[in-house]
Enzyme design. Structure first.
Site, short mmCIF file in Angstrom:
data_model
loop_
_atom_site.label_atom_id
_atom_site.label_comp_id
_atom_site.label_asym_id
_atom_site.label_seq_id
_atom_site.Cartn_x
_atom_site.Cartn_y
_atom_site.Cartn_z
N CYS A 22 2.83 5.43 -2.90
CA CYS A 22 3.63 5.29 -4.11
C CYS A 22 3.28 4.05 -4.93
O CYS A 22 2.81 4.16 -6.06
CB CYS A 22 5.12 5.28 -3.77
SG CYS A 22 5.72 6.83 -3.10
N GLY B 26 0.85 -1.18 0.00
CA GLY B 26 0.00 0.00 0.00
C GLY B 26 0.88 1.22 0.00
O GLY B 26 2.00 1.21 -0.52
#
Length: 478
Positions: free
Chosen positions: A264, A261
């Site tokens: 980025c 997660g």
């Protein structure tokens, strides 16, 4: 050298402080006046190990200061680094470049002399050329701007180390002068033997998204194997160990669990696929859609496992989630898998409490419907189910015997496959992990295990196919 850093979020603030720490004269600029005030006073606006020391040291040296005026930035810098965010567009997988464009528009009209602008933000391929044209139309007469791309490879939790001692430096330039300038910027790193890869801007832009895509693919691959292991009654951890001994594959990032997660990786692979489609190369990276889907499905599978352990119904059940941030050693809760699971449990009626050593405040602001705190015993008190979803070292150090005295039911889902399961089971805990079969009971234990197995294998539980939960889970945000 005189450097400016435009954008003082996570990337920009760390880059500015570290560049000052190695001897450059640095001005950090941002439109967020509160952030600038905090940084100027040596108060980091986010949690990152070691950053507060570097920031204090750089400020005390007099080589680092912060401001909000793009005119001041234009007058200060020989090299201007663009470090603003590139979130996912609303309603689209593509990257939103409005902040990059705003940085150019704010800087260009005030540039007093020719200079180098080096982007560090993660952008779609072709951005450098587009920005060069944008600068050309905005700068004063007689001013020439070279635009290069110098992608960042920071890992949250290790950002200072990755900036001061990177494993490689990549620069995309169009001429020798820009290359020589960037070599001067990074001279201390090059003197220590850090690999320096100078290439064209398009390749440099692709390096970052390709690296993220490869990493995401490796993580989703082992999570796909965890699904197969669940179906085959096999052990994904042993599978990963065996694969890791192959030098062509390696063991790193083959830890099955809740998935990736953050601000980025998810949005970068989506933006890469979207840009590939725009330039006619969509089929080449079509697999990234499946990588993304596998990653999101791990969240749904974790919720389904929790519901099965609750007897098929989460309504009114007290559930504690250990971890709110998307990874340990950070307070970043953007697109956090842990919070995605916590909110899904809440929507299904569970009374959810979330603990995190550093991210509780951010989690509370992002999800006020959840009870978030940093007091571990209080968060676990009277819990009927624990879910370990962010692998903070603090959770590995927990005494499961003591924690068993606090909870109502000693039942654990280790969504990160990172806790010492034997110790927890020895302390009386039921431990379930995706991709790993539960230990088979000895004949003398079979009667004691029967009620739990009946709950897990009940018809109500079997009809909860994890894919049915996917639409209820968030698909990520920038």
């Amino acid at each position: 050298m005189r450097l400016t850093v435009i954008g003082t979020g996570y990337l920009g603030a760390v880059h500015a402080a570290c560049m000052a720490d190695i001897g450059h004269d640095v001005l950090g600029v941002d439109v967020d006046a509160d952030r600038i005030t905090a940084l100027s006073e040596g108060r980091p606006p986010f949690y990152e190990p070691g950053f507060d020391e570097v920031l204090s040291r750089a400020l005390a040296s007099g080589r680092l200061r912060f401001g909000t005026d793009p005119r001041e930035a234009a007058a200060h810098g020989e090299v201007h680094f663009i470090c603003v965010g590139t979130p996912q567009q609303a309603g689209s997988p593509a990257a939103d470049l409005r902040y990059v464009d705003a940085a150019v528009d704010g800087l260009a009209p005030h540039l007093p002399a020719s200079c180098l602008v080096a982007g560090k933000s993660t952008v779609p391929v072709g951005t450098t050329a587009r920005l060069a044209d944008r600068f050309a139309g905005l700068v004063p007469a007689g001013v020439r701007v070279d635009v290069a791309w110098n992608p960042e490879f920071l890992r949250e939790g290790f950002a200072v180390e990755d900036t001061l001692r990177p494993d490689r430096i990549v620069t995309g330039v169009t001429g020798r002068e820009a290359d020589e300038t960037l070599r001067r910027v990074y001279a201390p790193m090059l003197a220590e033997g850090v690999p320096y890869i100078s290439t064209d801007p398009n390749t440099a832009e692709l390096v970052k998204v390709a690296a993220n895509s490869f990493l995401a693919t490796k993580i989703s691959f082992i999570n796909a194997m965890a699904e197969v292991c669940d179906a085959a009654d096999a052990d994904v951890a042993t599978l990963a160990d065996a694969l890791g001994h192959d030098a062509r594959i390696g063991r790193r990032f083959l830890n099955a669990g809740l998935g990736f997660g953050g601000g980025c990786l998810p949005k970068d692979i989506r933006a890469f696929a979207a840009r590939a489609r725009e330039i006619g190369a969509g089929p080449a990276v079509a697999f990234l859609d499946q990588v993304d889907e596998i990653n999101r499905r791990q969240r749904a599978r974790t919720v389904a496992l929790a519901r099965r352990l609750a007897g098929g119904d989460l309504a009114g059940r007290r559930v504690t989630v250990l971890g709110a941030t998307f990874k340990p050693n950070s307070d970043d809760v953007r697109d956090s898998p842990a919070l995605a699971v916590a909110t899904a449990l809440h929507r299904q009626g569970a009374e959810v409490r979330v603990h995190d050593p550093e991210g509780a405040g951010n989690a509370r602001r992002a999800h006020p419907e959840l009870r978030c705190g940093s007091d571990l015993p209080e968060a676990c008190r009277d819990a009927e189910l624990l879910l370990h979803l962010t692998e903070w070292d603090r959770y590995r150090a927990v005494d499961p015997v003591e924690l068993a005295r606090v909870v109502r039911e000693p039942v654990l889902v280790d969504g990160r496959n990172a806790l010492p399961h034997d110790a927890w089971r020895a302390a009386g805990w039921t431990v379930e992990v995706l991709g790993r079969p539960s230990p088979r009971p000895r004949p003398s234990d079979a009667r004691d295990e029967e009620p739990l197995r009946a709950t897990i294998a009940s018809p109500a539980a079997r009809q909860d196919h994890p894919d049915a939960l996917a639409p209820a889970l968030p698909t990520g945000r920038a």
